[in-house]
Design an enzyme around this catalytic site. Structure first.
Site, PDB file in Angstrom:
ATOM      1  N   HIS A 161       0.833  -1.203   0.000  1.00 27.75           N
ATOM      2  CA  HIS A 161       0.000   0.000   0.000  1.00 27.75           C
ATOM      3  C   HIS A 161       0.871   1.259   0.000  1.00 27.75           C
ATOM      4  O   HIS A 161       0.634   2.191  -0.781  1.00 27.75           O
ATOM      5  CB  HIS A 161      -0.913  -0.022   1.231  1.00 27.75           C
ATOM      6  CG  HIS A 161      -1.595   1.272   1.523  1.00 27.75           C
ATOM      7  ND1 HIS A 161      -2.871   1.543   1.091  1.00 27.75           N
ATOM      8  CD2 HIS A 161      -1.182   2.364   2.203  1.00 27.75           C
ATOM      9  CE1 HIS A 161      -3.211   2.766   1.491  1.00 27.75           C
ATOM     10  NE2 HIS A 161      -2.212   3.279   2.177  1.00 27.75           N
ATOM     11  N   GLU A 162       1.881   1.302   0.869  1.00 21.17           N
ATOM     12  CA  GLU A 162       2.737   2.480   0.946  1.00 21.17           C
ATOM     13  C   GLU A 162       3.534   2.674  -0.340  1.00 21.17           C
ATOM     14  O   GLU A 162       3.745   3.807  -0.786  1.00 21.17           O
ATOM     15  CB  GLU A 162       3.676   2.375   2.145  1.00 21.17           C
ATOM     16  CG  GLU A 162       2.979   2.345   3.494  1.00 21.17           C
ATOM     17  CD  GLU A 162       2.081   3.551   3.729  1.00 21.17           C
ATOM     18  OE1 GLU A 162       2.389   4.633   3.184  1.00 21.17           O
ATOM     19  OE2 GLU A 162       1.068   3.399   4.431  1.00 21.17           O
ATOM     20  N   HIS A 182       1.508   4.610  -2.850  1.00 26.62           N
ATOM     21  CA  HIS A 182       1.536   6.073  -2.742  1.00 26.62           C
ATOM     22  C   HIS A 182       2.713   6.647  -3.525  1.00 26.62           C
ATOM     23  O   HIS A 182       2.577   7.675  -4.210  1.00 26.62           O
ATOM     24  CB  HIS A 182       1.652   6.487  -1.271  1.00 26.62           C
ATOM     25  CG  HIS A 182       0.375   6.358  -0.500  1.00 26.62           C
ATOM     26  ND1 HIS A 182      -0.805   6.916  -0.927  1.00 26.62           N
ATOM     27  CD2 HIS A 182       0.096   5.750   0.682  1.00 26.62           C
ATOM     28  CE1 HIS A 182      -1.754   6.662  -0.051  1.00 26.62           C
ATOM     29  NE2 HIS A 182      -1.243   5.946   0.933  1.00 26.62           N
ATOM     30  N   GLU A 210      -5.923   6.979  -0.860  1.00 23.82           N
ATOM     31  CA  GLU A 210      -5.766   5.758  -0.073  1.00 23.82           C
ATOM     32  C   GLU A 210      -6.383   4.559  -0.791  1.00 23.82           C
ATOM     33  O   GLU A 210      -5.842   3.447  -0.766  1.00 23.82           O
ATOM     34  CB  GLU A 210      -6.401   5.935   1.304  1.00 23.82           C
ATOM     35  CG  GLU A 210      -5.732   6.971   2.190  1.00 23.82           C
ATOM     36  CD  GLU A 210      -4.313   6.595   2.572  1.00 23.82           C
ATOM     37  OE1 GLU A 210      -4.005   5.383   2.613  1.00 23.82           O
ATOM     38  OE2 GLU A 210      -3.506   7.513   2.820  1.00 23.82           O
ATOM     39  N   ASP A 219      -4.554   1.239  -1.957  1.00 21.67           N
ATOM     40  CA  ASP A 219      -5.047  -0.085  -1.578  1.00 21.67           C
ATOM     41  C   ASP A 219      -5.042  -1.025  -2.778  1.00 21.67           C
ATOM     42  O   ASP A 219      -4.574  -2.178  -2.690  1.00 21.67           O
ATOM     43  CB  ASP A 219      -6.476   0.010  -1.029  1.00 21.67           C
ATOM     44  CG  ASP A 219      -6.548   0.634   0.346  1.00 21.67           C
ATOM     45  OD1 ASP A 219      -5.494   0.779   0.996  1.00 21.67           O
ATOM     46  OD2 ASP A 219      -7.661   0.978   0.780  1.00 21.67           O
TER      47      ASP A 219
END
Length: 414
Positions: free
Chosen positions: A257-258, A261, A337, A341
Site C-alpha cells: 500500500h505504501e 503512494h 488511499e 489499496d
C-alpha cells in the site's frame, strides 16, 4: 492461525468472505470503536469553533493589536513587526487552546486506551512541536503579509505559491530533521521479511535502499507505515507496532500500500489539490477580510488587512473555510488511499493479510459506516470497504479461492 472454509459448489462468494471478517468485531469492542470514531465527528466542529473562539478573544481584547504594538516598539521594519506579532500570536493562541488540546489529544486518547504516554512525556512532545511551529509560522506569516502589502489584489495567488514552497521544503526536511525529534529511526534488519519487501519494490522499480523502523509504541499501539520525504530524503518507514503485532502477510500488504503512494505520485496530486483548496480559501479571505476589518477594525484596533494585527481575522476565516471543505479534503485523501489499496493488493498479493490489517484499524476507526457517513467523515476507506475490496481482488485473481474464517480473538493478539 486462520481456518479455511471451502465454499459450496456455487464458488467463492465475496460477501460471505467479507462478512467472515467483519463479524469478528462484535460486542464491546465494536461499540468502543464506533463511539471513539463517531465522537470525532463532533470534534471536527468543536475544534474549529474552539480555534475561532481563541482568535476572536485575541481580537475582542485587542491582544493582537498589543502584539503589533510591541513589534512596533522593537523595530520600525514592517517585516520585523509582522514577525514579532506572528511569534507572540503563535505562543498565545496555543495557550488559549490548551484545555481543548489536553482533552482531545491526551485524556480522550487515554479514555479509549489508545495512549502509551504519561502526561509529562506527552507534554514534552507538545513543547517540541510548538518550538518547531515558532520557527516556521512567523516566516510564513512574514512572507504572506509582504505579499498583501505589495500585491493587494492578487496576494492570495502568490501566497498559495509560497505555501506550496513551504510544504515542499518541509516534506524534504521533515524525515531528516523533524521526525527524529519524536522517534528513533533505524534501518530494518536484514532477513527474509526485508527480502520480500525489497522484491516487491524491485518489481515496480521503487527505491527500497532505505526501509526504516521507528519506535512509535512509546506513543501509542496503533499500527502504521508511511512514505515520507522527497528526492534524496525519500524513504519507507514502518512502526514497531506493525512488526510486533501483525503477521508477515499483513506487513507485506501494508508495505505494498505504501509503495502505491510512491508509484502513483500521490504526494504531488495531494499537494496540488490541497493548494487549490488553500488558494480558493485565500481568495475568499482576500474579499471578505477587508470588509470585516472596515466594519469592526476600530473596536479591535486593527487598521487594515496589511496590519499584522489582522492575523486572527485571517485565521478565523481560514478555519471556517477548512471546516466547510472537510468533506472535500477527506474525499481527496480517501481517493488516494483507495488507489494505494488497489496497488498494494496487486503488488503484495496478500488479500487476507490486507483484510486482517483493515480489521485491526477498527481499534480507532469505525468498521461499517453508512455511505454518506463514510463520504463526509472518513479520510481513509472504511474497514468494510477495504475488506470487501480485498475479497473481490481474491475472487478475481486467486485460483480456487477459499473463504477465511478468522480465529476468534485474533484482533487482540499482540
Amino acid at each position: 492461525m486462520l481456518d479455511l472454509l471451502a465454499t459450496a459448489a456455487g464458488g467463492f462468494d465475496v460477501e460471505t468472505a467479507t462478512r467472515a471478517y467483519l463479524d469478528t468485531l462484535q460486542g464491546p469492542a465494536r461499540a468502543q470503536s464506533d463511539a471513539y470514531f463517531e465522537g470525532g465527528y463532533w470534534l471536527i466542529l468543536w475544534g474549529a469553533l474552539a480555534s475561532i473562539l481563541a482568535d476572536w478573544l485575541l481580537l475582542r481584547f485587542r491582544l493582537a493589536a498589543a502584539f503589533r504594538n510591541i513589534g512596533e516598539r522593537v523595530s520600525k521594519r514592517r517585516w520585523a513587526v509582522t514577525g514579532i506579532t506572528a511569534l507572540l500570536y503563535s505562543i498565545v493562541a496555543p495557550i488559549l487552546l490548551l484545555p481543548w488540546t489536553i482533552y482531545t489529544e491526551f485524556f480522550r486518547e487515554q479514555q479509549y486506551s489508545l495512549m502509551s504516554q504519561n502526561f509529562s512525556t506527552w507534554a514534552g512532545e507538545q513543547l517540541v512541536g510548538l518550538a518547531i511551529e515558532l520557527i516556521i509560522a512567523p516566516l510564513l506569516i512574514i512572507a504572506i503579509y509582504a505579499l498583501i502589502r505589495r500585491a493587494p489584489k492578487s496576494w492570495w495567488l502568490w501566497a498559495t505559491g509560497v505555501i506550496g514552497v513551504f510544504m515542499l521544503v518541509g516534506m524534504v526536511l521533515a524525515p531528516v530533521f523533524v521526525s527524529p525529534l519524536f522517534n528513533t529511526y533505524e534501518e530494518m534488519e536484514q532477513g527474509p521479511l526485508r527480502d520480500r519487501i525489497e522484491a516487491v519494490a524491485a518489481k515496480y522499480d521503487i527505491p527500497a535502499e532505505h526501509i526504516y523502523v521507528f519506535d512509535q509504541s512509546k506513543q501509542h499501539k496503533r499500527i502504521s507505515a508511511n512514505v515520507s520525504g522527497l528526492g534524496p530524503t525519500i524513504r519507507i518507514s514502518l512502526n514497531d507496532n506493525l512488526l510486533e503485532r501483525t503477521s508477515e502477510e499483513e506487513i507485506l500488504a501494508v508495505m505494498g500500500h505504501e509503495m502505491g503512494h510512491y508509484k502513483l505520485d500521490h504526494v504531488w496530486w495531494i499537494v496540488g489539490i490541497y493548494l487549490a483548496i488553500f488558494g480558493t480559501g485565500l481568495f475568499t479571505i482576500s474579499r471578505v477580510a477587508p470588509r470585516l476589518i472596515a466594519r469592526h477594525g476600530q473596536k479591535w484596533d486593527v487598521r487594515d488587512i496589511t496590519d499584522p494585527a489582522s492575523l486572527p481575522v485571517l485565521t478565523i476565516l481560514f478555519s471556517a473555510w477548512m471546516l466547510v471543505m472537510t468533506p472535500a479534503t477527506n474525499s481527496l485523501v480517501r481517493w488516494a488511499e483507495s488507489e494505494a489499496d488497489a496497488f498494494g493488493l496487486d503488488a503484495a498479493q496478500e488479500p487476507d493479510g490486507f483484510a486482517k490489517v483493515a480489521m485491526r484499524l477498527s481499534e480507532y476507526r469505525k468498521i461499517e459506516p453508512g455511505l454518506v457517513e463514510e463520504m463526509l467523515f472518513f479520510d481513509h476507506p472504511s474497514g468494510a470497504t477495504r475488506v470487501r475490496m480485498a475479497m473481490q481482488w481474491k475472487a478475481d485473481n486467486v485460483t480456487d479461492p477459499q473463504v477465511v474464517i478468522p480465529e476468534e480473538g485474533y484482533l487482540d493478539a499482540e
